[in-house]
Design a protein around this motif. Structure first.
Motif, PDB file in Angstrom:
ATOM      1  N   SER A   1      14.761  16.943 -11.782  1.00  0.00           N
ATOM      2  CA  SER A   1      14.387  15.759 -11.006  1.00  0.00           C
ATOM      3  C   SER A   1      13.023  15.295 -11.486  1.00  0.00           C
ATOM      4  CB  SER A   1      14.307  16.095  -9.517  1.00  0.00           C
ATOM      5  OG  SER A   1      13.584  15.083  -8.833  1.00  0.00           O
ATOM      6  N   ALA A   2      12.854  13.996 -11.608  1.00  0.00           N
ATOM      7  CA  ALA A   2      11.527  13.453 -11.975  1.00  0.00           C
ATOM      8  C   ALA A   2      11.106  12.441 -10.915  1.00  0.00           C
ATOM      9  CB  ALA A   2      11.585  12.830 -13.357  1.00  0.00           C
ATOM     10  N   LEU A   3      11.566  12.677  -9.674  1.00  0.00           N
ATOM     11  CA  LEU A   3      11.353  11.671  -8.631  1.00  0.00           C
ATOM     12  C   LEU A   3       9.864  11.466  -8.310  1.00  0.00           C
ATOM     13  CD1 LEU A   3      13.129   9.836  -6.888  1.00  0.00           C
ATOM     14  CD2 LEU A   3      12.878  11.493  -5.050  1.00  0.00           C
ATOM     15  N   GLU A   4       9.121  12.574  -8.204  1.00  0.00           N
ATOM     16  CA  GLU A   4       7.696  12.426  -7.869  1.00  0.00           C
ATOM     17  C   GLU A   4       6.944  11.731  -9.004  1.00  0.00           C
ATOM     18  OE1 GLU A   4       6.006  15.868  -5.334  1.00  0.00           O
ATOM     19  OE2 GLU A   4       7.739  16.691  -6.383  1.00  0.00           O
ATOM     20  N   ALA A   5       7.332  12.026 -10.243  1.00  0.00           N
ATOM     21  CA  ALA A   5       6.715  11.332 -11.381  1.00  0.00           C
ATOM     22  C   ALA A   5       7.072   9.852 -11.344  1.00  0.00           C
ATOM     23  CB  ALA A   5       7.194  11.965 -12.675  1.00  0.00           C
ATOM     24  N   CYS A   6       8.315   9.566 -10.978  1.00  0.00           N
ATOM     25  CA  CYS A   6       8.769   8.169 -10.917  1.00  0.00           C
ATOM     26  C   CYS A   6       7.935   7.384  -9.896  1.00  0.00           C
ATOM     27  CB  CYS A   6      10.252   8.126 -10.571  1.00  0.00           C
ATOM     28  SG  CYS A   6      10.950   6.476 -10.652  1.00  0.00           S
ATOM     29  N   ALA A   7       7.557   8.049  -8.800  1.00  0.00           N
ATOM     30  CA  ALA A   7       6.734   7.371  -7.784  1.00  0.00           C
ATOM     31  C   ALA A   7       5.373   6.989  -8.361  1.00  0.00           C
ATOM     32  CB  ALA A   7       6.564   8.279  -6.565  1.00  0.00           C
ATOM     33  N   VAL A   8       4.824   7.857  -9.198  1.00  0.00           N
ATOM     34  CA  VAL A   8       3.520   7.576  -9.818  1.00  0.00           C
ATOM     35  C   VAL A   8       3.663   6.437 -10.834  1.00  0.00           C
ATOM     36  CG1 VAL A   8       1.652   8.569 -11.209  1.00  0.00           C
ATOM     37  CG2 VAL A   8       2.785   9.962  -9.460  1.00  0.00           C
ATOM     38  N   VAL A   9       4.759   6.460 -11.577  1.00  0.00           N
ATOM     39  CA  VAL A   9       5.003   5.399 -12.573  1.00  0.00           C
ATOM     40  C   VAL A   9       5.239   4.061 -11.859  1.00  0.00           C
ATOM     41  CG1 VAL A   9       6.510   4.659 -14.456  1.00  0.00           C
ATOM     42  CG2 VAL A   9       5.956   7.086 -14.207  1.00  0.00           C
ATOM     43  N   ALA A  10       5.964   4.104 -10.745  1.00  0.00           N
ATOM     44  CA  ALA A  10       6.225   2.870  -9.986  1.00  0.00           C
ATOM     45  C   ALA A  10       4.935   2.329  -9.383  1.00  0.00           C
ATOM     46  CB  ALA A  10       7.263   3.140  -8.899  1.00  0.00           C
ATOM     47  N   GLU A  11       4.065   3.227  -8.925  1.00  0.00           N
ATOM     48  CA  GLU A  11       2.750   2.809  -8.404  1.00  0.00           C
ATOM     49  C   GLU A  11       1.967   2.073  -9.499  1.00  0.00           C
ATOM     50  OE1 GLU A  11       0.390   5.897  -6.290  1.00  0.00           O
ATOM     51  OE2 GLU A  11      -1.173   5.437  -7.752  1.00  0.00           O
ATOM     52  N   ALA A  12       2.015   2.626 -10.713  1.00  0.00           N
ATOM     53  CA  ALA A  12       1.309   1.988 -11.839  1.00  0.00           C
ATOM     54  C   ALA A  12       1.916   0.619 -12.149  1.00  0.00           C
ATOM     55  CB  ALA A  12       1.376   2.893 -13.066  1.00  0.00           C
ATOM     56  N   ALA A  13       3.252   0.538 -12.090  1.00  0.00           N
ATOM     57  CA  ALA A  13       3.930  -0.731 -12.418  1.00  0.00           C
ATOM     58  C   ALA A  13       3.592  -1.807 -11.385  1.00  0.00           C
ATOM     59  CB  ALA A  13       5.442  -0.508 -12.492  1.00  0.00           C
ATOM     60  N   VAL A  14       3.586  -1.423 -10.111  1.00  0.00           N
ATOM     61  CA  VAL A  14       3.257  -2.380  -9.042  1.00  0.00           C
ATOM     62  C   VAL A  14       1.783  -2.782  -9.157  1.00  0.00           C
ATOM     63  CG1 VAL A  14       2.954  -2.607  -6.535  1.00  0.00           C
ATOM     64  CG2 VAL A  14       5.091  -1.674  -7.466  1.00  0.00           C
ATOM     65  N   GLY A  15       0.925  -1.788  -9.391  1.00  0.00           N
ATOM     66  CA  GLY A  15      -0.508  -2.075  -9.548  1.00  0.00           C
ATOM     67  C   GLY A  15      -0.746  -3.037 -10.700  1.00  0.00           C
ATOM     68  N   TRP A  16      -0.059  -2.781 -11.796  1.00  0.00           N
ATOM     69  CA  TRP A  16      -0.206  -3.644 -12.967  1.00  0.00           C
ATOM     70  C   TRP A  16       0.181  -5.083 -12.631  1.00  0.00           C
ATOM     71  CZ3 TRP A  16      -2.515  -3.853 -17.458  1.00  0.00           C
ATOM     72  CH2 TRP A  16      -2.150  -4.898 -18.315  1.00  0.00           C
ATOM     73  N   GLU A  17       1.308  -5.244 -11.986  1.00  0.00           N
ATOM     74  CA  GLU A  17       1.828  -6.595 -11.712  1.00  0.00           C
ATOM     75  C   GLU A  17       0.964  -7.325 -10.683  1.00  0.00           C
ATOM     76  OE1 GLU A  17       4.240  -7.292 -13.927  1.00  0.00           O
ATOM     77  OE2 GLU A  17       3.846  -9.309 -13.202  1.00  0.00           O
ATOM     78  N   LEU A  18       0.452  -6.590  -9.695  1.00  0.00           N
ATOM     79  CA  LEU A  18      -0.448  -7.230  -8.719  1.00  0.00           C
ATOM     80  C   LEU A  18      -1.755  -7.638  -9.391  1.00  0.00           C
ATOM     81  CD1 LEU A  18      -0.041  -5.038  -5.486  1.00  0.00           C
ATOM     82  CD2 LEU A  18       0.947  -7.292  -5.952  1.00  0.00           C
ATOM     83  N   ALA A  19      -2.249  -6.788 -10.291  1.00  0.00           N
ATOM     84  CA  ALA A  19      -3.500  -7.120 -10.995  1.00  0.00           C
ATOM     85  C   ALA A  19      -3.296  -8.358 -11.868  1.00  0.00           C
ATOM     86  CB  ALA A  19      -3.957  -5.929 -11.836  1.00  0.00           C
ATOM     87  N   ARG A  20      -2.122  -8.447 -12.474  1.00  0.00           N
ATOM     88  CA  ARG A  20      -1.815  -9.624 -13.311  1.00  0.00           C
ATOM     89  C   ARG A  20      -1.811 -10.897 -12.453  1.00  0.00           C
ATOM     90  NH1 ARG A  20       2.122 -11.305 -17.101  1.00  0.00           N
ATOM     91  NH2 ARG A  20       3.823 -10.986 -15.655  1.00  0.00           N
ATOM     92  N   ALA A  21      -1.161 -10.801 -11.304  1.00  0.00           N
ATOM     93  CA  ALA A  21      -1.092 -11.968 -10.409  1.00  0.00           C
ATOM     94  C   ALA A  21      -2.495 -12.328  -9.906  1.00  0.00           C
ATOM     95  CB  ALA A  21      -0.154 -11.670  -9.239  1.00  0.00           C
ATOM     96  N   ALA A  22      -3.327 -11.315  -9.649  1.00  0.00           N
ATOM     97  CA  ALA A  22      -4.698 -11.567  -9.168  1.00  0.00           C
ATOM     98  C   ALA A  22      -5.546 -12.202 -10.274  1.00  0.00           C
ATOM     99  CB  ALA A  22      -5.329 -10.263  -8.686  1.00  0.00           C
ATOM    100  N   ARG A  23      -5.354 -11.761 -11.513  1.00  0.00           N
ATOM    101  CA  ARG A  23      -6.085 -12.368 -12.638  1.00  0.00           C
ATOM    102  C   ARG A  23      -5.703 -13.841 -12.757  1.00  0.00           C
ATOM    103  NH1 ARG A  23     -10.297 -11.887 -14.211  1.00  0.00           N
ATOM    104  NH2 ARG A  23     -10.262 -11.907 -16.465  1.00  0.00           N
ATOM    105  N   GLU A  24      -4.417 -14.127 -12.586  1.00  0.00           N
ATOM    106  CA  GLU A  24      -3.965 -15.516 -12.705  1.00  0.00           C
ATOM    107  C   GLU A  24      -4.600 -16.377 -11.614  1.00  0.00           C
ATOM    108  OE1 GLU A  24       0.311 -15.084 -12.784  1.00  0.00           O
ATOM    109  OE2 GLU A  24       0.113 -13.821 -14.568  1.00  0.00           O
ATOM    110  N   LYS A  25      -4.727 -15.815 -10.420  1.00  0.00           N
ATOM    111  CA  LYS A  25      -5.235 -16.618  -9.304  1.00  0.00           C
ATOM    112  C   LYS A  25      -6.753 -16.751  -9.328  1.00  0.00           C
ATOM    113  CE  LYS A  25      -4.792 -17.450  -4.395  1.00  0.00           C
ATOM    114  NZ  LYS A  25      -5.061 -18.867  -4.673  1.00  0.00           N
ATOM    115  N   PHE A  26      -7.454 -15.668  -9.683  1.00  0.00           N
ATOM    116  CA  PHE A  26      -8.916 -15.683  -9.514  1.00  0.00           C
ATOM    117  C   PHE A  26      -9.695 -15.770 -10.828  1.00  0.00           C
ATOM    118  CE2 PHE A  26      -7.263 -13.357  -5.712  1.00  0.00           C
ATOM    119  CZ  PHE A  26      -7.462 -14.414  -4.825  1.00  0.00           C
ATOM    120  N   GLY A  27      -9.047 -15.522 -11.964  1.00  0.00           N
ATOM    121  CA  GLY A  27      -9.680 -15.715 -13.279  1.00  0.00           C
ATOM    122  C   GLY A  27     -11.034 -15.039 -13.422  1.00  0.00           C
ATOM    123  N   GLY A  28     -11.891 -15.637 -14.238  1.00  0.00           N
ATOM    124  CA  GLY A  28     -13.256 -15.127 -14.400  1.00  0.00           C
ATOM    125  C   GLY A  28     -13.412 -14.240 -15.614  1.00  0.00           C
TER     126      GLY A  28
END
Ligand SMILES: Cc1cc2nc3c(=O)[nH]c(=O)nc-3n(C[C@H](O)[C@H](O)[C@H](O)COP(=O)(O)O)c2cc1C
Length: 355
Positions: free
Chosen positions: A306-333
């Motif tokens: 099982s790699a479920l706990e690792a998958c949770a960490v990878v999913a956290e990174a993927a969500v973090g990445w996508e939110l950061a991308r959306a935040a960069r688009e909105k707030f720039g700088g």
């Protein structure tokens, strides 16, 4: 202004690399925080002995000086320690000397559920290893490193992202291991402090829900993604499903999981994913030997149960990445202060403070 990530690396090659561009200058990165996420990705009940060989740490080759980003591309490297056992088999150049170590014989027994058969057919590989090395989830290590950088940026604007494994059943993992079988399960990522207005309904590719779903579905073995109550909403009435708005513009409930019309609504963002059971079985499934055309048993290679706990960490990174991308688009700088300043001014305009 957006964040971009390019990555390369095979499971048993020399290293995994990522180039992150679009970060503002002046963001303070903590090496220990990145390495801590890499360690979390390696842990969890049901992992294979490979995790004892690898002790992942990040190296930074460019874009950082004295712990602060320069506003230039950030180059990250995670070395594969196991490569020492594969120097002949995974040599980038035609290997010299007699075959030695692992990966010296072609793999011709594709595993159902893995990239092996379709990858070999698509790219014309005769050795299935040429497909499975990149398809393997090993390279999620460098995505976790990039995700840790994204989370550092999000923290500047009060966002915290956290992934956990649901349905973690250690007895079931022991039973599957005894039966030489594998397991999947569900993971959940919760993001707090997200202001309203990330993402957009203007174009379907701007929708935050679509982007998060694609980011999480991009993780190996993830076969389903839901936002908020997702699939359960299908059997409810509208009066039960939607989150009523109070005078302070907050919601009484959060069935929507923090996103409406592809835009964050200020509530916690909740993303859940279903991971299928891992495809490498110690009691292999039926397959074909690509070299002979005869029926055969699939490849057996060292693998997680099982790699479920690792998958949770990878999913956290993927969500973090996508939110950061959306935040960069909105707030720039160009500098991190510009980015945070734009966020502050926006929060003032809509009179929003995180709960
Ligand atoms: C963190 C993580 C670890 C994984 N470890 C293994 C493993 O040890 N053995 C295996 O067969 N699959 C493993 N997988 C799943 C395969 O990489 C995945 O099933 C394969 O690449 C085929 O892709 P697909 O499942 O998306 O179709 C892992 C996935 C993740 C996210």
């Amino acid at each position: 202004m957006t964040l971009e990530l390019a990555s390369a690396g095979e499971s048993h090659g020399p290293a995994l690399v990522a180039i992150v561009s679009g970060l503002p200058a002046g963001l303070v990165l903590d090496r220990e925080a990145i390495d801590a996420d890499l360690r979390r990705r390696q842990q969890g009940y049901g992992r294979s002995p490979r995790q004892q060989i690898e002790t992942d740490t990040v190296e930074v080759l460019a874009g950082l000086r004295h712990g602060r980003t320069l506003g230039t591309p950030l180059a990250l490297v995670v070395r594969n320690r196991d490569h020492a056992n594969w120097t002949w088999g995974m040599s980038p150049w035609p290997p010299e000397g007699e075959p030695d170590g692992k990966g010296t014989k072609p793999v011709t027994l594709p595993r159902p559920g893995h990239a092996d058969l379709a990858g070999a057919q698509k790219f014309g590989h005769e050795d299935v290893r040429d497909a499975l090395e990149r398809a393997s989830a090993r390279h999620t290590a460098v995505h976790v490193a990039a995700g840790a950088v994204a989370k550092a940026l999000l923290r500047e604007i009060g966002i915290e992202v956290s992934g956990t494994a649901l349905d973690l059943d250690e007895a079931a993992i022991d039973a599957a291991r005894a039966d030489r079988d594998t397991l999947g399960g569900r993971v959940e990522v919760r993001s707090t402090g997200v202001c309203p207005g990330l993402g957009s309904y203007a174009r379907k590719e701007d929708r935050l829900d679509a982007r998060l779903a694609a980011a999480v579905m991009g993780i190996q073995a993830v076969k389903g993604v839901e936002i908020g109550d997702g699939f359960a909403l299908a059997s409810l009435r509208g009066s039960q499903a939607h989150d009523e708005i109070d005078a302070d513009r907050r919601r009484r409930t959060n069935h929507a999981g923090g996103i409406e019309a592809g835009v964050s609504n200020g509530e916690e963002i909740v993303v859940r994913a279903a991971m299928k059971p891992l495809p490498t079985l110690m009691r292999p499934l039926d397959s074909v030997d690509l070299a002979t055309g005869e029926r055969a048993q699939a490849l057996v290679e060292r693998s997680d149960v099982s790699a479920l706990e690792a998958c949770a960490v990878v999913a956290e990174a993927a969500v973090g990445w996508e939110l950061a991308r959306a935040a960069r688009e909105k707030f720039g700088g160009d500098a991190v202060g510009d980015f945070v300043g734009a966020w502050r001014a926006y929060c003032e305009r809509i009179a929003w403070t995180a709960r």
